[in-house]
Write a protein that holds these residues in place. Structure first.
Motif, PDB file in Angstrom:
ATOM      1  N   GLU A 253      -9.484  -6.721  -2.143  1.00  0.00           N
ATOM      2  CA  GLU A 253     -10.738  -6.096  -1.725  1.00  0.00           C
ATOM      3  C   GLU A 253     -10.742  -5.718  -0.241  1.00  0.00           C
ATOM      4  O   GLU A 253     -11.626  -5.008   0.199  1.00  0.00           O
ATOM      5  CB  GLU A 253     -11.921  -7.038  -1.992  1.00  0.00           C
ATOM      6  N   LYS A 254      -9.799  -6.228   0.535  1.00  0.00           N
ATOM      7  CA  LYS A 254      -9.768  -5.968   1.975  1.00  0.00           C
ATOM      8  C   LYS A 254      -9.156  -4.605   2.258  1.00  0.00           C
ATOM      9  O   LYS A 254      -8.291  -4.133   1.531  1.00  0.00           O
ATOM     10  CB  LYS A 254      -8.963  -7.053   2.701  1.00  0.00           C
ATOM     11  N   ILE A 255      -9.597  -4.000   3.361  1.00  0.00           N
ATOM     12  CA  ILE A 255      -9.109  -2.675   3.748  1.00  0.00           C
ATOM     13  C   ILE A 255      -8.688  -2.726   5.217  1.00  0.00           C
ATOM     14  O   ILE A 255      -9.344  -3.364   6.033  1.00  0.00           O
ATOM     15  CB  ILE A 255     -10.210  -1.607   3.566  1.00  0.00           C
TER      16      ILE A 255
ATOM     17  N   ILE B 200       0.870  -1.172   0.000  1.00  0.00           N
ATOM     18  CA  ILE B 200       0.000   0.000   0.000  1.00  0.00           C
ATOM     19  C   ILE B 200       0.907   1.222   0.000  1.00  0.00           C
ATOM     20  O   ILE B 200       1.721   1.400   0.901  1.00  0.00           O
ATOM     21  CB  ILE B 200      -0.914   0.017   1.237  1.00  0.00           C
TER      22      ILE B 200
END
Length: 129
Positions: free
Chosen positions: A101-103, A63
């Protein structure tokens, strides 16, 4: 056919750092800018490993400024100086594409805790009798 295998064997790296999907790694990658060469470190989660032999690649996701960035590295590339495992991961999948898709905390992978050999610890010391 044997000539192709001979060329592939010649270009394959003999020593490859042992890492697997789910591990957090630092990839030391050589970058050439004109006449200058430098090593850039790319740290992230290994989400996939593909193919085999000379064409084997692995995908690292990190990220950066709130945006997910993925990069595919060929394992046998001469530009990869080394791959350093920062944190081994405990996963039950071969491909971790669901991480995209995970945050936040949902994107974390549990750490694999490797137990030391208990037999070596409890080995009888020289007894004084």
């Amino acid at each position: 056919m044997n000539e192709i295998k001979a060329i592939e064997a010649e270009q394959m790296k003999a020593e490859i750092d042992q890492f697997k999907v789910g591990d957090t790694v630092k990839v030391h990658f050589k970058i050439v800018e004109g006449k200058n060469e430098r090593v850039q470190i790319y740290e992230g989660l290994v989400i996939a490993m593909k193919n085999s032999r000379i064409g084997k690649t692995f995908t690292v996701r990190k990220i950066s400024y709130g945006v997910g960035v993925e990069r595919v590295f060929p394992i046998h590339s001469p530009r990869i100086v080394r791959v350093e495992v920062v944190r081994p991961g405990k996963v039950r999948r071969a491909k971790l594409y669901y991480i995209r898709e995970k945050i936040g905390k949902g994107a974390k992978i549990k750490e694999l805790i490797i137990k030391k050999n208990p037999a070596a610890k409890s080995a009888p010391a020289s007894s004084k009798e």
